[in-house]
Design a protein around this motif. Structure first.
Motif, PDB file in Angstrom:
ATOM      1  N   PHE A  82       0.826  -1.205   0.000  1.00 34.42           N
ATOM      2  CA  PHE A  82       0.000   0.000   0.000  1.00 34.42           C
ATOM      3  C   PHE A  82       0.865   1.261   0.000  1.00 34.42           C
ATOM      4  O   PHE A  82       0.779   2.095   0.892  1.00 34.42           O
ATOM      5  CB  PHE A  82      -0.965  -0.012   1.188  1.00 34.42           C
ATOM      6  CG  PHE A  82      -1.828  -1.234   1.222  1.00 34.42           C
ATOM      7  CD1 PHE A  82      -2.809  -1.431   0.261  1.00 34.42           C
ATOM      8  CD2 PHE A  82      -1.660  -2.214   2.193  1.00 34.42           C
ATOM      9  CE1 PHE A  82      -3.612  -2.574   0.272  1.00 34.42           C
ATOM     10  CE2 PHE A  82      -2.456  -3.344   2.220  1.00 34.42           C
ATOM     11  CZ  PHE A  82      -3.438  -3.534   1.254  1.00 34.42           C
ATOM     12  N   CYS A  83       1.697   1.371  -1.012  1.00 35.10           N
ATOM     13  CA  CYS A  83       2.584   2.516  -1.125  1.00 35.10           C
ATOM     14  C   CYS A  83       1.828   3.733  -1.672  1.00 35.10           C
ATOM     15  O   CYS A  83       0.833   3.602  -2.384  1.00 35.10           O
ATOM     16  CB  CYS A  83       3.755   2.197  -2.053  1.00 35.10           C
ATOM     17  SG  CYS A  83       4.789   0.842  -1.445  1.00 35.10           S
ATOM     18  N   GLY A  84       2.324   4.880  -1.362  1.00 33.62           N
ATOM     19  CA  GLY A  84       1.716   6.115  -1.847  1.00 33.62           C
ATOM     20  C   GLY A  84       2.047   7.274  -0.934  1.00 33.62           C
ATOM     21  O   GLY A  84       2.836   7.149   0.011  1.00 33.62           O
ATOM     22  N   GLU A  85       1.436   8.404  -1.183  1.00 39.19           N
ATOM     23  CA  GLU A  85       1.689   9.607  -0.401  1.00 39.19           C
ATOM     24  C   GLU A  85       0.857   9.587   0.875  1.00 39.19           C
ATOM     25  O   GLU A  85      -0.346   9.308   0.849  1.00 39.19           O
ATOM     26  CB  GLU A  85       1.354  10.850  -1.236  1.00 39.19           C
ATOM     27  CG  GLU A  85       1.687  12.162  -0.549  1.00 39.19           C
ATOM     28  CD  GLU A  85       1.359  13.363  -1.424  1.00 39.19           C
ATOM     29  OE1 GLU A  85       1.362  14.489  -0.897  1.00 39.19           O
ATOM     30  OE2 GLU A  85       1.077  13.168  -2.624  1.00 39.19           O
ATOM     31  N   THR A  86       1.480   9.895   1.989  1.00 37.39           N
ATOM     32  CA  THR A  86       0.801   9.875   3.279  1.00 37.39           C
ATOM     33  C   THR A  86      -0.427  10.776   3.263  1.00 37.39           C
ATOM     34  O   THR A  86      -0.384  11.908   2.787  1.00 37.39           O
ATOM     35  CB  THR A  86       1.758  10.328   4.383  1.00 37.39           C
ATOM     36  OG1 THR A  86       2.845   9.407   4.462  1.00 37.39           O
ATOM     37  CG2 THR A  86       1.047  10.377   5.731  1.00 37.39           C
ATOM     38  N   GLY A  87      -1.532  10.219   3.793  1.00 36.79           N
ATOM     39  CA  GLY A  87      -2.770  10.977   3.881  1.00 36.79           C
ATOM     40  C   GLY A  87      -3.597  10.960   2.623  1.00 36.79           C
ATOM     41  O   GLY A  87      -4.748  11.408   2.632  1.00 36.79           O
ATOM     42  N   LYS A  88      -3.032  10.470   1.540  1.00 33.70           N
ATOM     43  CA  LYS A  88      -3.762  10.355   0.278  1.00 33.70           C
ATOM     44  C   LYS A  88      -4.163   8.900   0.070  1.00 33.70           C
ATOM     45  O   LYS A  88      -3.601   7.983   0.677  1.00 33.70           O
ATOM     46  CB  LYS A  88      -2.896  10.832  -0.892  1.00 33.70           C
ATOM     47  CG  LYS A  88      -2.419  12.271  -0.771  1.00 33.70           C
ATOM     48  CD  LYS A  88      -3.564  13.253  -0.947  1.00 33.70           C
ATOM     49  CE  LYS A  88      -3.087  14.697  -0.905  1.00 33.70           C
ATOM     50  NZ  LYS A  88      -2.192  15.035  -2.030  1.00 33.70           N
ATOM     51  N   GLU A  98       2.888   6.057   8.661  1.00 36.20           N
ATOM     52  CA  GLU A  98       4.038   5.154   8.766  1.00 36.20           C
ATOM     53  C   GLU A  98       3.918   3.977   7.810  1.00 36.20           C
ATOM     54  O   GLU A  98       4.567   2.953   7.998  1.00 36.20           O
ATOM     55  CB  GLU A  98       4.178   4.664  10.207  1.00 36.20           C
ATOM     56  CG  GLU A  98       4.490   5.793  11.185  1.00 36.20           C
ATOM     57  CD  GLU A  98       4.668   5.296  12.603  1.00 36.20           C
ATOM     58  OE1 GLU A  98       4.581   4.061  12.815  1.00 36.20           O
ATOM     59  OE2 GLU A  98       4.892   6.118  13.494  1.00 36.20           O
ATOM     60  N   GLY A  99       3.114   4.154   6.763  1.00 38.56           N
ATOM     61  CA  GLY A  99       2.944   3.102   5.771  1.00 38.56           C
ATOM     62  C   GLY A  99       1.760   2.217   6.074  1.00 38.56           C
ATOM     63  O   GLY A  99       1.344   2.061   7.224  1.00 38.56           O
ATOM     64  N   GLY A 100       1.195   1.645   5.022  1.00 38.18           N
ATOM     65  CA  GLY A 100       0.051   0.773   5.178  1.00 38.18           C
ATOM     66  C   GLY A 100      -1.253   1.448   4.806  1.00 38.18           C
ATOM     67  O   GLY A 100      -1.313   2.651   4.539  1.00 38.18           O
ATOM     68  N   LEU A 101      -2.320   0.663   4.784  1.00 40.90           N
ATOM     69  CA  LEU A 101      -3.658   1.126   4.442  1.00 40.90           C
ATOM     70  C   LEU A 101      -4.422   1.433   5.715  1.00 40.90           C
ATOM     71  O   LEU A 101      -4.619   0.550   6.556  1.00 40.90           O
ATOM     72  CB  LEU A 101      -4.393   0.059   3.635  1.00 40.90           C
ATOM     73  CG  LEU A 101      -5.826   0.406   3.231  1.00 40.90           C
ATOM     74  CD1 LEU A 101      -5.843   1.498   2.159  1.00 40.90           C
ATOM     75  CD2 LEU A 101      -6.564  -0.841   2.732  1.00 40.90           C
ATOM     76  N   GLN A 102      -4.868   2.674   5.844  1.00 47.01           N
ATOM     77  CA  GLN A 102      -5.618   3.101   7.025  1.00 47.01           C
ATOM     78  C   GLN A 102      -7.101   3.175   6.686  1.00 47.01           C
ATOM     79  O   GLN A 102      -7.501   3.829   5.732  1.00 47.01           O
ATOM     80  CB  GLN A 102      -5.128   4.472   7.473  1.00 47.01           C
ATOM     81  CG  GLN A 102      -5.891   5.063   8.659  1.00 47.01           C
ATOM     82  CD  GLN A 102      -5.306   6.385   9.077  1.00 47.01           C
ATOM     83  OE1 GLN A 102      -4.184   6.450   9.575  1.00 47.01           O
ATOM     84  NE2 GLN A 102      -6.056   7.456   8.851  1.00 47.01           N
ATOM     85  N   ILE A 103      -7.923   2.474   7.466  1.00 49.68           N
ATOM     86  CA  ILE A 103      -9.373   2.483   7.279  1.00 49.68           C
ATOM     87  C   ILE A 103     -10.022   2.946   8.572  1.00 49.68           C
ATOM     88  O   ILE A 103      -9.680   2.471   9.660  1.00 49.68           O
ATOM     89  CB  ILE A 103      -9.896   1.090   6.879  1.00 49.68           C
ATOM     90  CG1 ILE A 103      -9.186   0.582   5.621  1.00 49.68           C
ATOM     91  CG2 ILE A 103     -11.404   1.136   6.642  1.00 49.68           C
ATOM     92  CD1 ILE A 103      -9.595  -0.824   5.217  1.00 49.68           C
ATOM     93  N   THR A 104     -10.979   3.870   8.445  1.00 42.31           N
ATOM     94  CA  THR A 104     -11.694   4.449   9.582  1.00 42.31           C
ATOM     95  C   THR A 104     -13.171   4.089   9.476  1.00 42.31           C
ATOM     96  O   THR A 104     -13.721   4.047   8.370  1.00 42.31           O
ATOM     97  CB  THR A 104     -11.528   5.974   9.602  1.00 42.31           C
ATOM     98  OG1 THR A 104     -10.136   6.290   9.650  1.00 42.31           O
ATOM     99  CG2 THR A 104     -12.225   6.606  10.798  1.00 42.31           C
ATOM    100  N   THR A 105     -13.803   3.852  10.614  1.00 45.34           N
ATOM    101  CA  THR A 105     -15.226   3.509  10.587  1.00 45.34           C
ATOM    102  C   THR A 105     -16.080   4.767  10.510  1.00 45.34           C
ATOM    103  O   THR A 105     -15.720   5.818  11.052  1.00 45.34           O
ATOM    104  CB  THR A 105     -15.635   2.691  11.819  1.00 45.34           C
ATOM    105  OG1 THR A 105     -15.512   3.514  12.992  1.00 45.34           O
ATOM    106  CG2 THR A 105     -14.757   1.463  11.974  1.00 45.34           C
ATOM    107  N   GLY A 106     -17.235   4.629   9.848  1.00 49.93           N
ATOM    108  CA  GLY A 106     -18.136   5.765   9.702  1.00 49.93           C
ATOM    109  C   GLY A 106     -19.574   5.453  10.077  1.00 49.93           C
ATOM    110  O   GLY A 106     -20.456   6.296   9.922  1.00 49.93           O
TER     111      GLY A 106
END
Length: 511
Positions: A305-311, A335-343
């Motif tokens: 899950f590479c890419g720009e932080t926060g994007k 710090e890397g990885g895929l971040q998922i938040t509940t809604g």
């Protein structure tokens, strides 16, 4: 020479296939998974890779977005036709549940795709361009022929609109459906699936006529299960090669892994296509490679899950969301990885939004991922799952300031056997152990050979993986109507806003 089939080792139901030059393209049903309308590419009919997805969302409904308790499991995009005509690609299919028909057009297989809706609902429809006229065949039990207008927006005023084929409801469990429509050497061919009561499995039939409007005469052409638990091979398209040979790609029901495509040689005996060896599918045969040395990208992938932080990272095409995702709730972690938040609040895994999935594969596969659950809240569950109606999940939950590793299961199918899921009951926590840290590496391994249809769940401790509970049985049912998948998931049961980060996902496909 090793046996060819099944060719994708994963769930690609209701296939349709075309050839453009020396390239073959295949589309299959993707239902509620997004992006949808997945198209595969091959040069030899045996090895396949992902070429494109044609849409990110379809009907823009609360069910498609998994809002509240709404869902469209088992529904969405069904049984597409893929055609190439005068330099343009066409994809047409129905959206089951919304009862509407969608048409996508593009000058390139990679898109962009123009989207139109047709007036009417045309179940399992197939598109035929016949000189300056355009037709659809479609239906269940009764097969209809409808002529379309020049704009391809609906039936042509005064055009053909009639029933051309009927099955006998007293003689079948499943009536004719799964239409594929062709004009070959001046004759019209329609391939169909049905399930006669005289057989123990689904069967492929072909009808032929000298005229587009009929009369059509037909017979069964493939009734084989390849020695696999009576699971018949049927419903799919046919295609010719540059050398003039013919093949069919149909699917075989294969238990919890789903409906997997099977390649079948076809030859013509007079006007009739003969599938395999007089209806039986040979274990070994050869195809011509139209691009020798070409290296195919795997249909399964590991990911960091590479890419720009926060994007939002650019996801590899092997991934699909369980429904239309909420873009505000996932991104690349700092710090890397895929971040998922509940809604939203959920009672179980099936209601969770933004579950990132990837098909499990036959005969064995494993998925391993590190879960950083330091951002979850009380009542949250974050983990790796085997996503199906009878799901299993290994993950982390939080109670006050304590973190625990849990195993959550759906132990019994939802009552009934209809299409779609009404599961609103909590899963059963069968195992629970305390954690010293909210960061843990977990693993799910799937065993699908000979319809074992089981997974094991484990976690890493001191460099070794330890089982968490025993085997879990997966089941293919109409509630989800799809094969089992790995899923990265988080859901909240008390308060929304919890966050989990998934790092270093490793996929292992095992022959």
């Amino acid at each position: 020479m090793k046996p060819i089939n099944p060719i994708t080792r994963a769930d690609y139901p209701d296939p349709d296939i075309i050839r453009v030059g020396n390239v073959y393209y295949m589309i299959s049903t993707t239902m509620y998974f997004m992006p949808g309308g997945e198209i595969l590419r091959s040069y030899d009919l045996i090895h396949w890779e992902i070429a494109a997805h044609i849409f990110d969302s379809l009907d823009d409904t609360p069910a498609e977005r998994l809002e509240g308790t709404e869902n469209c499991y088992g529904k969405g995009m069904w049984a597409a036709t893929l055609r190439y005509h005068k330099g343009r690609f066409y994809v047409i299919f129905v959206s089951h549940g919304q009862e509407d028909t969608h048409l996508f057009l593009s000058d390139s297989i990679e898109g962009p795709w123009e989207h139109r809706k047709l007036r009417g609902y045309y179940h399992d429809c197939s598109l035929l361009f016949d000189e300056d006229r355009v037709f659809l065949v479609y239906g269940n039990m009764q097969i209809h022929l409808t002529e379309l207008n020049d704009a391809l927006t609906g039936p042509k005023i005064g055009g053909v609109d009639e029933i051309i084929i009927k099955d006998d409801p007293e003689q079948v469990f499943l009536g004719y459906e799964g239409s594929h429509f062709y004009k070959i050497n001046g004759k019209y061919y329609i391939t169909l699936i049905h399930w006669p009561k005289s057989t123990s499995r689904r069967t492929e039939a072909v009808f032929v006529s000298d005229s587009v409007t009929g009369p059509y005469i037909g017979r069964d052409v493939c009734w084989d299960d390849m020695g696999y638990h009576g699971q018949g091979v049927a419903q799919g398209g046919i295609v010719d090669t540059p050398e003039g040979d013919w093949y069919s790609i149909m699917f075989r029901d294969s238990g919890a892994i789903g409906r997997v495509p099977v390649l079948v040689p076809v030859h013509f005996d007079g006007q009739w296509p003969v599938f395999g060896d007089d209806g039986k599918i040979p274990e070994q045969f050869q195809t011509v490679d139209g691009n020798p040395g070409y290296v195919y990208e795997s249909s399964f992938t590991s990911d960091f899950f590479c890419g720009e932080t926060g994007k939002q990272p650019t996801l590899k095409p092997q991934w699909q969301w369980n429904h239309v995702p909420n873009p505000a709730l996932w991104a690349k972690a700092s710090e890397g990885g895929l971040q998922i938040t509940t809604g939203k609040l959920c009672t179980n895994l099936i209601q969770a939004q933004n579950v990132l999935t990837q098909r499990m594969s036959y005969p064995r596969c494993a998925g391993t991922v590190t879960i950083d659950a330091s951002g979850i809240r009380e009542g949250d569950y974050a983990g790796l799952c085997a996503h199906q109606g009878c799901y299993a999940m290994i993950g982390v939950t939080r109670t006050e300031d304590r973190y625990e590793l849990v195993r959550i299961e759906k132990l019994e199918p939802v009552a009934g056997f209809g299409i779609g899921s009404n599961d609103r009951e909590p899963g059963v926590i069968t195992e629970r152990i305390p954690l010293d840290t909210p960061v843990v590496r977990v693993r799910i391994e799937g065993f699908f050979e000979d319809m074992e249809d089981r997974v094991t769940l484990s976690y890493e401790k001191d460099g070794s993986f330890l089982p968490l509970g025993g085997d879990h049985k997966l089941t293919f049912r109409l509630d989800h109507f799809t094969g089992a998948r790995f899923g990265l998931a988080i859901f909240s049961t008390k308060t929304v806003g919890g966050t989990a980060v998934f790092r270093d996902f490793v996929y292992e496909h095992k022959e």
